[in-house]
Design a protein around this motif. Structure first.
Motif, PDB file in Angstrom:
ATOM      1  N   ILE A 123       7.133  -5.091  -6.692  1.00  0.00           N
ATOM      2  CA  ILE A 123       7.419  -4.329  -5.475  1.00  0.00           C
ATOM      3  C   ILE A 123       6.252  -4.419  -4.489  1.00  0.00           C
ATOM      4  N   HIS A 124       5.045  -4.277  -4.987  1.00  0.00           N
ATOM      5  CA  HIS A 124       3.879  -4.376  -4.101  1.00  0.00           C
ATOM      6  C   HIS A 124       3.727  -5.786  -3.527  1.00  0.00           C
ATOM      7  N   ARG A 125       3.940  -6.822  -4.353  1.00  0.00           N
ATOM      8  CA  ARG A 125       3.814  -8.203  -3.856  1.00  0.00           C
ATOM      9  C   ARG A 125       4.872  -8.503  -2.801  1.00  0.00           C
ATOM     10  N   ARG A 126       6.127  -8.208  -3.109  1.00  0.00           N
ATOM     11  CA  ARG A 126       7.229  -8.545  -2.194  1.00  0.00           C
ATOM     12  C   ARG A 126       7.216  -7.643  -0.971  1.00  0.00           C
ATOM     13  N   GLY A 127       6.870  -6.386  -1.138  1.00  0.00           N
ATOM     14  CA  GLY A 127       6.894  -5.445  -0.017  1.00  0.00           C
ATOM     15  C   GLY A 127       5.736  -5.606   0.940  1.00  0.00           C
ATOM     16  N   GLY A 128       4.623  -6.125   0.457  1.00  0.00           N
ATOM     17  CA  GLY A 128       3.480  -6.375   1.319  1.00  0.00           C
ATOM     18  C   GLY A 128       2.496  -5.224   1.420  1.00  0.00           C
ATOM     19  N   PRO A 129       1.461  -5.413   2.240  1.00  0.00           N
ATOM     20  CA  PRO A 129       0.330  -4.473   2.285  1.00  0.00           C
ATOM     21  C   PRO A 129       0.648  -3.096   2.847  1.00  0.00           C
ATOM     22  N   ALA A 130       1.734  -2.935   3.594  1.00  0.00           N
ATOM     23  CA  ALA A 130       2.053  -1.615   4.164  1.00  0.00           C
ATOM     24  C   ALA A 130       2.306  -0.590   3.056  1.00  0.00           C
ATOM     25  N   ILE A 131       2.906  -1.030   1.953  1.00  0.00           N
ATOM     26  CA  ILE A 131       3.171  -0.110   0.836  1.00  0.00           C
ATOM     27  C   ILE A 131       1.855   0.369   0.231  1.00  0.00           C
ATOM     28  N   LEU A 132       0.958  -0.571  -0.050  1.00  0.00           N
ATOM     29  CA  LEU A 132      -0.335  -0.223  -0.639  1.00  0.00           C
ATOM     30  C   LEU A 132      -1.132   0.696   0.284  1.00  0.00           C
ATOM     31  N   GLU A 133      -1.065   0.441   1.577  1.00  0.00           N
ATOM     32  CA  GLU A 133      -1.784   1.277   2.543  1.00  0.00           C
ATOM     33  C   GLU A 133      -1.306   2.728   2.466  1.00  0.00           C
ATOM     34  N   GLU A 134       0.016   2.922   2.425  1.00  0.00           N
ATOM     35  CA  GLU A 134       0.541   4.291   2.325  1.00  0.00           C
ATOM     36  C   GLU A 134       0.220   4.909   0.963  1.00  0.00           C
TER      37      GLU A 134
ATOM     38  N   GLY B 176       6.416  11.975 -14.118  1.00  0.00           N
ATOM     39  CA  GLY B 176       7.556  12.836 -13.827  1.00  0.00           C
ATOM     40  C   GLY B 176       7.692  13.210 -12.367  1.00  0.00           C
ATOM     41  N   ASP B 177       6.690  12.898 -11.540  1.00  0.00           N
ATOM     42  CA  ASP B 177       6.760  13.226 -10.122  1.00  0.00           C
ATOM     43  C   ASP B 177       7.169  11.981  -9.337  1.00  0.00           C
ATOM     44  N   ALA B 178       7.423  12.142  -8.030  1.00  0.00           N
ATOM     45  CA  ALA B 178       7.829  11.026  -7.186  1.00  0.00           C
ATOM     46  C   ALA B 178       7.406  11.268  -5.752  1.00  0.00           C
ATOM     47  N   VAL B 179       7.068  10.185  -5.050  1.00  0.00           N
ATOM     48  CA  VAL B 179       6.720  10.210  -3.630  1.00  0.00           C
ATOM     49  C   VAL B 179       7.314   8.974  -2.958  1.00  0.00           C
ATOM     50  N   ALA B 180       7.457   9.043  -1.638  1.00  0.00           N
ATOM     51  CA  ALA B 180       8.039   7.920  -0.902  1.00  0.00           C
ATOM     52  C   ALA B 180       7.021   7.288   0.042  1.00  0.00           C
ATOM     53  N   THR B 181       7.196   5.971   0.227  1.00  0.00           N
ATOM     54  CA  THR B 181       6.433   5.219   1.225  1.00  0.00           C
ATOM     55  C   THR B 181       7.416   4.314   1.960  1.00  0.00           C
ATOM     56  N   THR B 182       6.898   3.612   2.933  1.00  0.00           N
ATOM     57  CA  THR B 182       7.665   2.557   3.565  1.00  0.00           C
ATOM     58  C   THR B 182       8.058   1.528   2.499  1.00  0.00           C
ATOM     59  N   ALA B 183       9.039   0.710   2.812  1.00  0.00           N
ATOM     60  CA  ALA B 183       9.414  -0.375   1.906  1.00  0.00           C
ATOM     61  C   ALA B 183       8.813  -1.705   2.351  1.00  0.00           C
ATOM     62  N   GLY B 184       8.058  -1.684   3.440  1.00  0.00           N
ATOM     63  CA  GLY B 184       7.436  -2.917   3.897  1.00  0.00           C
ATOM     64  C   GLY B 184       8.477  -3.999   4.144  1.00  0.00           C
ATOM     65  N   ARG B 185       8.302  -5.139   3.490  1.00  0.00           N
ATOM     66  CA  ARG B 185       9.204  -6.282   3.673  1.00  0.00           C
ATOM     67  C   ARG B 185      10.386  -6.289   2.702  1.00  0.00           C
ATOM     68  N   LEU B 186      10.542  -5.237   1.913  1.00  0.00           N
ATOM     69  CA  LEU B 186      11.683  -5.153   0.993  1.00  0.00           C
ATOM     70  C   LEU B 186      12.964  -4.856   1.776  1.00  0.00           C
ATOM     71  N   PRO B 187      14.130  -5.173   1.212  1.00  0.00           N
ATOM     72  CA  PRO B 187      15.402  -4.894   1.909  1.00  0.00           C
ATOM     73  C   PRO B 187      15.836  -3.435   1.745  1.00  0.00           C
TER      74      PRO B 187
END
Length: 181
Positions: A38-49, A65-76
């Motif tokens: 996910i990090h490779r395909r989605g690109g650096p925007a995910i890691l930044e968030e 057990g917890d969850a958070v959301a970020t951008t999906a970057g280049r993912l569909p």
């Protein structure tokens, strides 16, 4: 109303959805398996968030057990929902933590307004959770959730797909529904 479940064998990073769930580690900074893909395909925007989330919300790492959301970057997708599943233990029942990873992911999806979510088999890879149990917990938790969108399980192997199919059939039987899924 319960989520509409679809099962498929495939690469989660290629499936179009509002949200893709990442089976992350507590650092949120990438790793192996689904997380690394996910990090490779989605690109650096995910890691930044993710770095910002670590800095502001989880300086010691996100708890299992917890969850958070970020951008999906280049993912569909529009978002990536990062969740940390538990490591399997034969001595300690961590099923409630695995249930929480699915439930919290769906809660975050609902908060975002997502109508479709794609999950991997959380904790069933390097975290060692037995496939049959992982599938049962995933299907039962999704079906008992108030989330009423489309849920897809993108599974990495034919064997894992078979375990999820069996869990859907068993759950349908237990609910008096169509056993075919």
């Amino acid at each position: 109303m319960t989520a509409d479940i679809t099962l498929l064998q495939g690469d989660i990073t290629t499936i179009a959805a509002d949200a893709i769930v990442n089976a992350a580690n507590s650092s949120l900074l990438g790793g192996g398996g689904v997380d690394g893909a996910i990090h490779r395909r989605g690109g650096p925007a995910i890691l930044e968030e993710c770095r910002e989330i670590r800095r502001t919300r989880f300086p010691d790492g996100m708890p299992a057990g917890d969850a958070v959301a970020t951008t999906a970057g280049r993912l569909p997708a529009r978002w990536v929902i990062h969740t940390v599943g538990p490591v399997w233990s034969a001595r300690e029942d961590r099923s409630a933590v695995l249930e929480s990873a699915y439930r919290r992911s769906l809660e975050v999806a609902a908060e975002l307004g997502a109508a479709s979510v794609v999950f991997p088999a959380i904790s069933a890879g390097v975290y060692g959770w037995p496939a049959e149990s992982a599938a049962e917990i995933a299907v039962d938790t999704v079906r008992s959730s108030p989330f009423d969108g489309a849920v897809t399980f993108a599974l990495f192997s034919a064997e894992m797909l078979d375990h999820f199919r069996a869990a859907v059939v068993a759950q349908n039987r237990n609910r008096g529904g169509n056993p075919a899924g």
